[in-house]
Write a protein that holds these residues in place. Structure first.
Motif, PDB file in Angstrom:
ATOM      1  N   PHE A 157       0.819  -1.204   0.000  1.00  0.00           N
ATOM      2  CA  PHE A 157       0.000   0.000   0.000  1.00  0.00           C
ATOM      3  C   PHE A 157       0.854   1.256   0.000  1.00  0.00           C
ATOM      4  O   PHE A 157       0.467   2.273  -0.572  1.00  0.00           O
ATOM      5  N   GLY A 158       2.030   1.207   0.629  1.00  0.00           N
ATOM      6  CA  GLY A 158       2.940   2.351   0.587  1.00  0.00           C
ATOM      7  C   GLY A 158       3.421   2.635  -0.824  1.00  0.00           C
ATOM      8  O   GLY A 158       3.478   3.797  -1.249  1.00  0.00           O
ATOM      9  N   SER A 159       3.762   1.593  -1.560  1.00  0.00           N
ATOM     10  CA  SER A 159       4.213   1.804  -2.938  1.00  0.00           C
ATOM     11  C   SER A 159       3.058   2.289  -3.818  1.00  0.00           C
ATOM     12  O   SER A 159       3.250   3.157  -4.668  1.00  0.00           O
ATOM     13  N   LEU A 160       1.865   1.759  -3.594  1.00  0.00           N
ATOM     14  CA  LEU A 160       0.712   2.229  -4.358  1.00  0.00           C
ATOM     15  C   LEU A 160       0.389   3.687  -4.036  1.00  0.00           C
ATOM     16  O   LEU A 160       0.017   4.463  -4.913  1.00  0.00           O
ATOM     17  N   ARG A 161       0.550   4.065  -2.771  1.00  0.00           N
ATOM     18  CA  ARG A 161       0.292   5.440  -2.364  1.00  0.00           C
ATOM     19  C   ARG A 161       1.278   6.395  -3.016  1.00  0.00           C
ATOM     20  O   ARG A 161       0.914   7.495  -3.456  1.00  0.00           O
ATOM     21  N   SER A 162       2.550   5.994  -3.117  1.00  0.00           N
ATOM     22  CA  SER A 162       3.537   6.872  -3.750  1.00  0.00           C
ATOM     23  C   SER A 162       3.276   6.989  -5.252  1.00  0.00           C
ATOM     24  O   SER A 162       3.450   8.066  -5.834  1.00  0.00           O
ATOM     25  N   LYS A 163       2.837   5.904  -5.903  1.00  0.00           N
ATOM     26  CA  LYS A 163       2.477   5.984  -7.323  1.00  0.00           C
ATOM     27  C   LYS A 163       1.272   6.901  -7.521  1.00  0.00           C
ATOM     28  O   LYS A 163       1.221   7.678  -8.477  1.00  0.00           O
ATOM     29  N   THR A 164       0.285   6.794  -6.630  1.00  0.00           N
ATOM     30  CA  THR A 164      -0.896   7.650  -6.713  1.00  0.00           C
ATOM     31  C   THR A 164      -0.514   9.108  -6.526  1.00  0.00           C
ATOM     32  O   THR A 164      -1.041   9.989  -7.225  1.00  0.00           O
ATOM     33  N   ALA A 165       0.404   9.378  -5.596  1.00  0.00           N
ATOM     34  CA  ALA A 165       0.843  10.758  -5.376  1.00  0.00           C
ATOM     35  C   ALA A 165       1.533  11.315  -6.615  1.00  0.00           C
ATOM     36  O   ALA A 165       1.323  12.478  -6.974  1.00  0.00           O
ATOM     37  N   LEU A 221       0.991  10.422  -9.756  1.00  0.00           N
ATOM     38  CA  LEU A 221      -0.047  10.672 -10.761  1.00  0.00           C
ATOM     39  C   LEU A 221      -0.853  11.918 -10.420  1.00  0.00           C
ATOM     40  O   LEU A 221      -1.213  12.706 -11.300  1.00  0.00           O
ATOM     41  N   THR A 222      -1.138  12.104  -9.138  1.00  0.00           N
ATOM     42  CA  THR A 222      -1.877  13.290  -8.706  1.00  0.00           C
ATOM     43  C   THR A 222      -1.065  14.546  -8.981  1.00  0.00           C
ATOM     44  O   THR A 222      -1.614  15.559  -9.424  1.00  0.00           O
ATOM     45  N   ASP A 223       0.251  14.496  -8.736  1.00  0.00           N
ATOM     46  CA  ASP A 223       1.102  15.645  -9.026  1.00  0.00           C
ATOM     47  C   ASP A 223       1.061  15.996 -10.511  1.00  0.00           C
ATOM     48  O   ASP A 223       0.971  17.167 -10.872  1.00  0.00           O
ATOM     49  N   ASN A 224       1.121  14.995 -11.367  1.00  0.00           N
ATOM     50  CA  ASN A 224       1.047  15.241 -12.817  1.00  0.00           C
ATOM     51  C   ASN A 224      -0.292  15.852 -13.205  1.00  0.00           C
ATOM     52  O   ASN A 224      -0.362  16.771 -14.025  1.00  0.00           O
ATOM     53  N   ARG A 225      -1.358  15.355 -12.608  1.00  0.00           N
ATOM     54  CA  ARG A 225      -2.690  15.869 -12.915  1.00  0.00           C
ATOM     55  C   ARG A 225      -2.822  17.330 -12.479  1.00  0.00           C
ATOM     56  O   ARG A 225      -3.344  18.168 -13.212  1.00  0.00           O
ATOM     57  N   ILE A 226      -2.338  17.644 -11.287  1.00  0.00           N
ATOM     58  CA  ILE A 226      -2.410  19.025 -10.798  1.00  0.00           C
ATOM     59  C   ILE A 226      -1.565  19.948 -11.666  1.00  0.00           C
ATOM     60  O   ILE A 226      -1.978  21.066 -11.996  1.00  0.00           O
ATOM     61  N   ARG A 227      -0.392  19.476 -12.058  1.00  0.00           N
ATOM     62  CA  ARG A 227       0.474  20.280 -12.919  1.00  0.00           C
ATOM     63  C   ARG A 227      -0.210  20.573 -14.255  1.00  0.00           C
ATOM     64  O   ARG A 227      -0.206  21.698 -14.757  1.00  0.00           O
ATOM     65  N   THR A 228      -0.845  19.556 -14.830  1.00  0.00           N
ATOM     66  CA  THR A 228      -1.559  19.729 -16.099  1.00  0.00           C
ATOM     67  C   THR A 228      -2.719  20.711 -15.947  1.00  0.00           C
ATOM     68  O   THR A 228      -2.913  21.597 -16.793  1.00  0.00           O
TER      69      THR A 228
END
Length: 85
Positions: A59-67, A69-76
């Motif tokens: 879950f820690g690795s999934l959380r870091s991947k989600t973060a 992706l969220t950073d990319n989405r916010i940047r876009t």
């Protein structure tokens, strides 16, 4: 950050000594209440401990991947909003 990590370590350091002590006290109390069968519950807990650790890492690795992706989405979205302005 480094400060956040050191704060977590200092806040949770006492669990290294109190958790085994608490476990021993609980096992002793259970031994007096239900006898030998308390060891079955302790065995199940010890069996599930590596499984819980594995899921925590997953879950820690999934959380870091989600973060990420969220950073990319916010940047876009920031670029889109800036382009609209």
């Amino acid at each position: 950050t480094k400060d956040h990590w050191s704060l977590q370590v200092t806040n949770n350091l006492h669990y290294l000594w109190i958790a085994p002590l608490q476990a021993v006290v609980v096992i002793i109390l259970l031994w007096y209440e239900i006898g030998l069968s308390c060891l079955a519950g302790v065995a199940v807990l010890l069996f599930l401990l590596p499984l819980q650790t594995m899921f925590g890492k997953l879950f820690g690795s999934l959380r870091s991947k989600t973060a990420a992706l969220t950073d990319n989405r916010i940047r876009t979205m920031n670029e889109v909003v800036s382009g609209i302005r």
